[in-house]
Design an enzyme around this catalytic site. Sequence first.
Site, PDB file in Angstrom:
ATOM      1  N   GLY A  42      37.840  44.262  39.739  1.00 39.11           N
ATOM      2  CA  GLY A  42      36.717  43.885  38.887  1.00 39.11           C
ATOM      3  C   GLY A  42      37.106  43.344  37.522  1.00 39.11           C
ATOM      4  O   GLY A  42      36.251  42.888  36.777  1.00 39.11           O
ATOM      5  N   HIS A  43      38.377  43.375  37.166  1.00 36.76           N
ATOM      6  CA  HIS A  43      38.797  42.983  35.801  1.00 36.76           C
ATOM      7  C   HIS A  43      39.918  41.967  35.844  1.00 36.76           C
ATOM      8  O   HIS A  43      41.049  42.323  35.588  1.00 36.76           O
ATOM      9  CB  HIS A  43      39.256  44.226  35.035  1.00 36.76           C
ATOM     10  CG  HIS A  43      39.276  44.063  33.548  1.00 36.76           C
ATOM     11  ND1 HIS A  43      40.357  43.574  32.853  1.00 36.76           N
ATOM     12  CD2 HIS A  43      38.332  44.323  32.617  1.00 36.76           C
ATOM     13  CE1 HIS A  43      40.089  43.562  31.560  1.00 36.76           C
ATOM     14  NE2 HIS A  43      38.863  44.018  31.392  1.00 36.76           N
ATOM     15  N   PHE A  44      39.841  40.869  35.955  1.00 37.49           N
ATOM     16  CA  PHE A  44      38.813  39.988  36.486  1.00 37.49           C
ATOM     17  C   PHE A  44      39.429  39.317  37.711  1.00 37.49           C
ATOM     18  O   PHE A  44      40.543  38.813  37.605  1.00 37.49           O
ATOM     19  CB  PHE A  44      38.426  38.937  35.448  1.00 37.49           C
ATOM     20  CG  PHE A  44      37.979  39.538  34.140  1.00 37.49           C
ATOM     21  CD1 PHE A  44      36.683  40.033  34.003  1.00 37.49           C
ATOM     22  CD2 PHE A  44      38.842  39.658  33.068  1.00 37.49           C
ATOM     23  CE1 PHE A  44      36.263  40.586  32.797  1.00 37.49           C
ATOM     24  CE2 PHE A  44      38.426  40.213  31.869  1.00 37.49           C
ATOM     25  CZ  PHE A  44      37.139  40.677  31.730  1.00 37.49           C
TER      26      PHE A  44
END
Length: 137
Positions: free
Chosen positions: A45-47
């Site tokens: 999720g990052h990124f």
Amino acid sequence: MNIDYVKSILPHRYPFLLVDGVIEESEDRIVAFKNISISDPVFQGHFPEYPIYPGVLIVEGLAQTAGILLLKSVEGIPLFLGIDEARFKKEVRPGDRLIYEVRKLGEKLGTVQVEGVAKVDDKIVAKARLLLGVKKK
């Protein structure tokens, strides 16, 4: 000293154990490392399109490194009590080896202040002053 050494001292475990090994240590200084891998869960999720290791996890890695230093002389669970002067200077990306250098500045009333610097390829990527304590078992 490898991950087995780290796990013998810190209570943290995957996915929140952010120190892979210790390079050197003395009574008031320690140098440790974390190999940053694209398979680290945070990169989901990052990124996903441009993975950057989060600064907050770099600071946590510094705190865990400080915890190793503390737990050599005191038994218990290391507690991260505060942070001052945190600065993030460069991105940390998958494939990087993050080096944590932590130096004890002083002790007062059951707390320890340390200065931490995180580096990649001998360049500073982050630095902070941290306050830690130890919860007795």
